[in-house]
Every structure is written in structure tokens, then in C-alpha cells.
Design an enzyme around this catalytic site. Structure first.
Site, PDB file in Angstrom:
ATOM      1  N   GLU A 274       0.617  -1.308  -0.290  1.00  0.00           N
ATOM      2  CA  GLU A 274       0.411   0.423  -0.226  1.00  0.00           C
ATOM      3  C   GLU A 274       1.120   1.568  -0.267  1.00  0.00           C
ATOM      4  O   GLU A 274       1.889   1.662   0.734  1.00  0.00           O
ATOM      5  CB  GLU A 274      -1.020   0.059   1.564  1.00  0.00           C
ATOM      6  CG  GLU A 274      -1.678   1.192   1.024  1.00  0.00           C
ATOM      7  CD  GLU A 274      -2.865   1.473   0.077  1.00  0.00           C
ATOM      8  OE1 GLU A 274      -3.107   3.000  -0.015  1.00  0.00           O
ATOM      9  OE2 GLU A 274      -3.293   0.381  -0.691  1.00  0.00           O
ATOM     10  N   THR A 318      -6.223   2.946  -5.174  1.00  0.00           N
ATOM     11  CA  THR A 318      -6.051   1.509  -5.164  1.00  0.00           C
ATOM     12  C   THR A 318      -6.753   0.621  -6.008  1.00  0.00           C
ATOM     13  O   THR A 318      -6.273  -0.991  -6.644  1.00  0.00           O
ATOM     14  CB  THR A 318      -6.151   0.891  -3.595  1.00  0.00           C
ATOM     15  OG1 THR A 318      -4.941   1.366  -2.883  1.00  0.00           O
ATOM     16  CG2 THR A 318      -6.181  -0.589  -3.427  1.00  0.00           C
ATOM     17  N   HIS A 436      -0.871   3.683   4.963  1.00  0.00           N
ATOM     18  CA  HIS A 436      -1.581   4.428   3.939  1.00  0.00           C
ATOM     19  C   HIS A 436      -2.208   5.812   4.341  1.00  0.00           C
ATOM     20  O   HIS A 436      -1.292   6.230   5.911  1.00  0.00           O
ATOM     21  CB  HIS A 436      -2.928   3.842   4.408  1.00  0.00           C
ATOM     22  CG  HIS A 436      -3.582   4.432   3.300  1.00  0.00           C
ATOM     23  ND1 HIS A 436      -4.752   5.234   3.409  1.00  0.00           N
ATOM     24  CD2 HIS A 436      -4.921   3.309   1.601  1.00  0.00           C
ATOM     25  CE1 HIS A 436      -5.241   5.510   2.687  1.00  0.00           C
ATOM     26  NE2 HIS A 436      -5.361   4.699   1.693  1.00  0.00           N
ATOM     27  N   ASP A 495       1.059  -0.097  -4.495  1.00  0.00           N
ATOM     28  CA  ASP A 495       0.131   0.663  -5.848  1.00  0.00           C
ATOM     29  C   ASP A 495      -0.290   1.661  -6.457  1.00  0.00           C
ATOM     30  O   ASP A 495      -0.581   2.134  -7.560  1.00  0.00           O
ATOM     31  CB  ASP A 495      -1.498   0.040  -4.863  1.00  0.00           C
ATOM     32  CG  ASP A 495      -1.383   0.480  -4.113  1.00  0.00           C
ATOM     33  OD1 ASP A 495      -0.815   1.633  -3.778  1.00  0.00           O
ATOM     34  OD2 ASP A 495      -2.690   0.887  -2.787  1.00  0.00           O
ATOM     35  N   HIS A 496       0.447   3.322  -5.899  1.00  0.00           N
ATOM     36  CA  HIS A 496       0.359   3.781  -6.041  1.00  0.00           C
ATOM     37  C   HIS A 496       1.220   4.805  -4.971  1.00  0.00           C
ATOM     38  O   HIS A 496       1.741   4.539  -4.278  1.00  0.00           O
ATOM     39  CB  HIS A 496      -0.817   4.442  -6.130  1.00  0.00           C
ATOM     40  CG  HIS A 496      -1.949   4.961  -4.690  1.00  0.00           C
ATOM     41  ND1 HIS A 496      -1.328   5.367  -3.823  1.00  0.00           N
ATOM     42  CD2 HIS A 496      -3.065   3.879  -4.642  1.00  0.00           C
ATOM     43  CE1 HIS A 496      -2.276   5.213  -2.493  1.00  0.00           C
ATOM     44  NE2 HIS A 496      -3.609   3.930  -2.819  1.00  0.00           N
TER      45      HIS A 496
END
Length: 719
Positions: A274, A318, A436, A495-496
């Protein structure tokens, strides 16, 4: 001498002059003008303070100045159709509506570098339960300034400090005022179209729409865009897919004979890191590695590690990464494809592909099953099992969670209970969440120093990343002890981005620069992509690629043919792979040149170049942009039109039947129990029913009653 300087008038004096002017002639008109000026002013100020619109040149700067005015006039002119005090309240109400829209976009843009869309707003039920903590961390006290004028205007009306125009204005005047607003909008659009042709038809970047047309106009454009997406399924026909499949066929690349099928029949662990960015690999704070376990894994001789790999997500973040990873389809230009289309669409997804080749497929996520509509989308993807929050008893304990689900150490340990029961070979996707936004974790779990950029959002990022790294190390140790490591292939991906480009001063400090350029921001979009197998020939691979390429690359290693699949990525291991990386907003990156935030750069040295000064770039930019626009449009058409339902020519894959899957806890546990008898290939079955959970060791203080700061077993050696 000092008499030459006039005394600066007080606020009271200024207000008295304004009030006299408003009282003497057409009070309602002056009140309307005042509101237009106020709406324009706060919008224009926020354009420069909180958005990165990239306005260049006199034309774009003029449009940025002009574009808040037309809709302000149109909306506020509605008040002119009323009389008396009602007209004043209507004007204030429309000022408030525009201010709320501005305020919401300031908050959203601060974290996601994008503007709110109807798709994101409609997905609120899917994501809203976790957003309150993030929003609290995003808000600055200055954001509330957009409401100050409204409060003042309300007080002026309530306490009768304004002369109320009882007669109002003539209806003809009100109509002409509204027409003026539309006329100015057309002028704005005309100038914008001259400066950027095809603005509404060829742009995938919302920044362009706001920069040229305005924030309110963007809302209308996005609403139309969302409506068209909804209607596209009704208009779709088989011929649409035929055209796209012909294009996809031209993009298929030959397999790499050195790698093809080398991981065939192995278990697959897909580990979702994440918000994890590539710069964290080998990064140090106070001479300590942030991620020692991941660093070791990254440099392992049997790990293929791609160091020029980019996230390509849009507003779905996500969920977009999952859409690409599982399907090689891009997320949408607006909203989340998983939320809007995941329930009913037909997909050719990795879980379904592997399920039909004898794999058990399972997804693990320590949050509610409905987040990003996973409980429905995973059925469309073909997952046999979905172990969500309901399967994790510890998830009900508040201090065991962080924002978006179970803390990673607890989540991964608790997942081992189900991993050991999966019949082999299996495909298991583990979605971590601790790293996150807003990157906060309780003190008992902090065992790493924060950075000192002075940006509270950024400085905790390395601490949650270090925690994720520790959790990953514990999982790997367990899998080795349980006998799963050598017979598995591990795929790790970020994911990003974790730190958005709205934190440029902090980014500059992290990178050791005085300031960052758009080239640096493009590099900051890199995320890790690693594939590890016991007999895999690894090494650092400098090939340029993105998340859209994960599926075809993995299928190559697993020896799964994809000739008939509709995928928009390519096999990064193919000798014919060229490394063109489209970004969701229409930017792109190639090994030679890149386009980012409307600027062009030499990819190898970071020097900015222009189309006029570089003839090679001009040729490459034209062909690359055409390709990028085409793949994004075609991918959108596949999703919004549900075109894969028309694909009847596949011989190696049949559509998933969503009714075959039930993710209720009782059903899932019963199926796992039955599988130990009907397909006794799981670790638990092969161990004669004896659990391996005692082999899983974690230093999670919630489970051990200790502090992570006093129990940090991670390596800090230099590379």
C-alpha cells in the site's frame, strides 16, 4: 511633512462607503455584484494556492483569471429573479454551494492531485467509512476562509445592516445578466479551444479542464462524462469489441524463451504494498535502512526487480491498481471502475484464468468486504475465497486496526490460518494497509525515526513503511518454515504514490534537492515491481513499464497463453517490448522522452526539451500520444460498454459465473474444511492436520504486550 500622508481609512469607514453606494441605487444589483466578486476572488486565490494547474503564457493566465466569473454570474443571477429578502438569501445560498464545491476540491486535491468527480462521490458508500481520519489530517485552518464571506453576509442580512431591495430588478435585466454569464462562458471556451484543440474530446487530464474552463464547468463536464459512461453499455455492440481485439492483436509480443513457463504450477503470492514508492528501496534515515527486508528481497539473485516501473492509477487509486494487476485494463478517467462496473461486468481476470487451470484463488484484506466494492467485484474476477474483516476476530479490536483495516503484522499472521488450508497450487493476494495516508501509527509500534522535513504528512511515511517491511519479513520467515517458500512465486507491487506532488518542498528534502521539477515528480511516480522464484534468473531490470504490464508479464512466467485475451499491457520480458508507459491522465513515459504536466523531458538526463527544438521528440511525441489516447479510449470502452460479454471466440477461457461464489464466513470456512478431504494438497493436509501457525513469529506489541521500539529485529546494514 507627514501631513502629506493621508490617514488610512478604517474598515468601518470603508464599509460605510460601500453601504452608502449600495443603498443609493439598485441595492440588489450591488449585492449580486459583491457576491460575484467574492466567489471569483476565493476561487482565483485557491487556483494559485492549492491547485497545480500549470498555467503558462498570457493566454492561459488570462483564462485562469476569467473562468470563475461566467458560472458565478449564471448561478448568482438566479437571485435576481426574486424580490425582497428572499433574493438575498438565494444569492448567499448559491455562494455557499460554490464555496462547498471549492472547499471539497481543495481537500481532495491536496492528497490526490486531482479533482472530485461524480464517480468518486457516488462511491462514497464504498469508501466513506475510512475517510474521516484522512480528512482530519488533510484540512488546514486556512481552508475555512472560503466560508468567511458567507458568514459575514448572513450576519449583515440577519441584523439588517443592508437595505433590502423590496422591488427587485426587472425580469429583462435578470435574463440579460444570465445571458451575459453564458456569453462569457462561450468566450472562455473559444479562447481555450484555440489554445488547446480537442480540449473536451482528447484530454484525459482534469487539470486541463479546470485550467481552461473552470472548476464549476469541470463539474458539468464530468457529470456528462459520467452519464456517457453509464449509457455506453446500452449502446455497445459486438463490432466495438472486434475493432479493439484487432488492435490488441497487433500489440501482442513474442514470449521470452528464457523465462516462459519457468514458474509453471507454483503457488503465486501477490503482495500489495500500500502506497509504497520505489524511492524507499535502499533509502536511509539516520543511516538506517527504511526497508531492510524488502531491500534484501529486491537484491536477491532470484528476484526480477524493475526499477523503472510506474503507477498508472487514476481517481480509483488502489482499485485502479487492482484493475490493472488482475485484468490489464486501465482504471477509468473518472471514478472507480471496480465500484461502478465490478458487480455486473464480464472480465478476463487473473483469478478466473488460474482457477480454470487448477489453482485455488483467494484474496485477503483486513477491512470490510464492501470497500471499493470488492465483495462484488471479486466474484466477477473469479476469486474462490475472499477473506475480509469478518474472518479476522482481531479486527473487532480498535487498537488492532489503523484507518483502513488490521495492522499489517496482525493481518499477515492471522492470514496464515487460511493460507495453510488452501489447496495447492494456489493464488493468494494479500492487501496490506498500514502504510496508508495519513501515515500514523501508535507509539508502541514505532521503531524507526521520522524524517524531519517539517511536513507532518510526509515525516511519518518512513515509519509506517518500516512497519510494513517488518511485517513482510515476518511473513517470509513463516513461509520458509512452513515449506511454502520454495514452491511459490512472489509478486510484490506498490499500488500508487504515497506522497502526492502537493508536498513539493518536503519531496525536495527527501531527494536531497533544492527544489523539484516536473521531471522529478514523474520519477516520484515509480513504485516497486518484483517477481521472485526459487529458480528464477533475477537481477535489477531497467526496462520501463507500468502496472498495466503486470498481468501479461506474470502469465509469461507461469506459462499461461494469452493470445486470445483482451489486455492493454505487454509482457515486459519479451525481447520486442519497447517500454511505452501511458499515464491515466494522458501523460506518458518512454526510455527516451517523457511528457509530464504538459512538459517534455529527456528521460535519461532529465533535461527539459520542447517540440520546436527537438525534431526527434516531435515525431515521437505525435506517435506516442496517438497510441496513448487510443489505448486509454479502448480500455475505457471495454469497461464502460462491458464489451467482453461479446467475446465468444475464446477457447482457453470461459466467462466466470458469479453465482459460483459466496464470501460469507460460514460458507468459506465450510468449503475450506471440505477441501482438506476432497483435495488434500494444502500445507495443513500434507502435515496430517497439524497446524503450522506456531511457526509464525511476530513482535506485534498488541499480541505480545511489548513495544516495537524495544523489539526491532530488522537489519540496518549498509548496502
Amino acid at each position: 511633512m507627514f501631513n502629506r500622508f493621508k490617514k488610512i481609512p478604517s474598515l468601518k469607514t470603508i464599509w460605510q462607503k460601500i453601504k452608502r453606494t449600495m443603498d443609493t441605487s439598485a441595492p440588489l444589483v450591488w449585492f449580486f455584484v459583491l457576491n460575484v466578486v467574492l466567489v471569483w476572488f476565493k476561487t482565483f486565490v485557491n487556483y494559485h494556492m492549492n491547485f497545480n494547474l500549470g498555467a503558462e503564457g498570457a493566454t492561459q493566465q488570462f483564462l485562469l483569471f476569467l473562468n470563475p466569473i461566467p458560472t458565478a454570474i449564471i448561478f448568482l443571477s438566479i437571485a435576481l429573479y426574486f424580490r425582497g429578502v428572499v433574493s438575498y438569501w438565494v444569492a448567499i445560498a448559491f455562494n455557499l454551494i460554490q464555496s462547498i464545491w471549492l472547499f471539497a476540491n481543495v481537500l481532495y486535491y491536496r492528497e490526490f492531485s486531482d479533482f472530485l468527480s461524480m464517480g468518486i462521490l457516488s462511491s462514497g458508500s464504498s469508501t466513506g467509512n475510512n475517510l474521516s481520519k484522512s480528512i482530519a489530517a488533510i484540512i488546514h485552518w486556512s481552508d475555512y476562509m472560503v466560508f468567511v464571506d458567507i458568514i459575514i453576509l448572513i450576519l449583515l442580512v440577519v441584523f439588517k445592516q443592508l437595505t433590502i431591495d423590496r422591488k427587485g430588478v426587472q425580469k429583462k435585466f435578470a435574463i440579460l445578466t444570465t445571458i451575459l454569464g453564458f456569453a462569457l462562458m462561450l468566450v472562455d471556451f473559444g479562447i481555450a479551444s484555440a489554445d488547446r484543440s480537442g480540449l473536451l474530446t482528447r484530454s484525459f487530464d482534469n487539470n486541463y479542464i479546470v485550467k481552461y474552463l473552470g472548476l464549476n464547468e469541470y463539474a458539468v463536464f464530468n457529470a456528462v462524462q459520467t452519464y456517457n459512461q453509464t449509457e455506453s453499455r446500452k449502446r455497445a455492440k459486438p463490432a466495438d469489441l472486434t475493432k479493439i481485439k484487432k488492435f490488441v492483436a497487433t500489440q501482442k509480443l513474442p514470449d521470452n524463451i528464457q523465462y516462459y513457463g519457468t514458474q509453471k504450477g507454483k503457488n503465486v503470492f501477490m503482495i500489495h504494498l500500500e502506497s509504497f514508492q520505489q524511492f524507499l528501496i535502499d533509502y536511509k534515515v539516520d543511516n538506517r535502512e527504511v526497508t531492510p527486508n524488502l531491500n534484501k528481497f529486491y537484491h536477491d539473485q532470484h528476484t526480477l526487480s524493475f526499477d523503472n516501473f510506474y503507477n498508472q492509477v487514476g481517481q480509483g487509486k488502489t482499485s485502479d491498481a487492482e484493475m490493472m494487476q488482475e485484468n490489464s485494463l486501465y482504471g477509468l478517467a473518472t471514478g472507480s471502475a471496480m465500484v461502478k462496473y465490478g458487480t455486473n461486468n464480464t472480465f478476463e481476470s487473473l483469478p478466473g484464468i488460474l482457477d480454470q487451470r487448477g489453482y485455488t484463488t483467494a484474496a485477503f484484506h483486513g477491512d470490510v468486504a464492501s470497500f471499493w466494492n470488492r465483495d462484488n467485484t471479486y466474484k466477477s474476477f473469479g476469486y474462490n475465497y475472499f477473506f475480509s474483516k469478518a474472518y479476522y476476530p482481531n479486527a473487532s479490536k480498535p487498537n488492532f486496526n489503523v484507518g483502513y483495516g488490521l495492522k499489517d503484522k496482525i493481518f499477515l499472521q492471522d492470514s496464515a490460518k487460511y493460507i495453510e488450508q488452501l489447496p495447492q497450487p494456489f493464488y493468494a493476494k494479500l492487501i496490506t494497509v498500514t502504510n496508508h495516508y495519513p501515515y500514523e501509527i501508535d507509539k508502541a509500534n514505532i521503531s524507526f525515526p521520522a524524517t524531519t522535513t517539517g511536513d507532518n504528512t510526509v515525516d511519518g511515511y518512513v515509519q509506517t513503511a518500516h512497519y510494513l517491511d517488518q511485517a513482510f519479513g515476518e511473513l517470509m520467515t513463516y513461509l520458509q518454515k512452513a515449506g511454502l517458500y520454495d514452491n511459490s512465486v512472489f509478486v510484490l507491487y506498490g499500488d500508487h504514490y504515497g506522497i502526492s506532488e502537493n508536498h513539493q518542498p518536503a519531496i525536495a528534502q527527501l531527494l536531497g534537492k533544492d527544489k523539484v521539477t516536473n521531471y522529478d515528480l514523474a520519477q516520484f511516480q515509480k513504485v516497486p515491481f518484483m517477481i521472485h522464484g526459487n529458480n528464477l534468473k533475477g537481477g535489477i531490470n531497467h526496462t520501463y513499464g507500468g502496472e498495466i504490464d503486470m498481468l501479461p508479464t506474470l502469465l509469461d512466467l507461469l506459462g499461461v497463453p494469452d493470445d486470445n485475451m483482451t489486455m492493454f499491457g505487454q509482457d515486459m520480458l519479451s525481447p520486442k517490448y519497447e517500454g511505452v508507459v501511458p499515464m491515466r491522465n494522458g501523460n506518458w513515459i518512454t526510455p527516451k522522452y517523457m511528457k509530464y504536466n504538459n512538459q517534455y523531458f529527456n528521460t535519461t538526463n532529465g533535461q527539459q526539451v520542447t517540440l520546436d527544438s527537438d525534431s526527434e521528440l516531435k515525431k515521437i511525441a505525435t506517435t506516442t500520444q496517438d497510441y496513448v489516447n487510443k489505448v486509454l479510449s479502448y480500455s475505457d470502452a471495454v469497461i464502460t460498454g462491458d464489451l467482453l460479454r461479446f467475446d465468444t471466440g475464446r477457447s482457453d477461457f470461459h466467462p466466470v459465473n458469479k453465482k459460483d461464489f459466496d464470501y460469507k464466513k460460514s460458507t468459506g470456512l465450510d468449503r475450506l474444511k471440505e477441501a482438506q478431504k476432497t483435495n488434500p494438497s494444502s500445507v495443513l493436509a500434507k502435515n496430517n492436520g497439524k497446524s503450522t501457525l506456531d511457526m509464525y513469529k511476530t513482535d506485534a506489541p498488541e499480541l505480545n504486550g511489548t513495544s516495537a521500539a524495544n523489539n526491532d529485529n530488522s537489519s540496518s546494514s549498509s548496502k
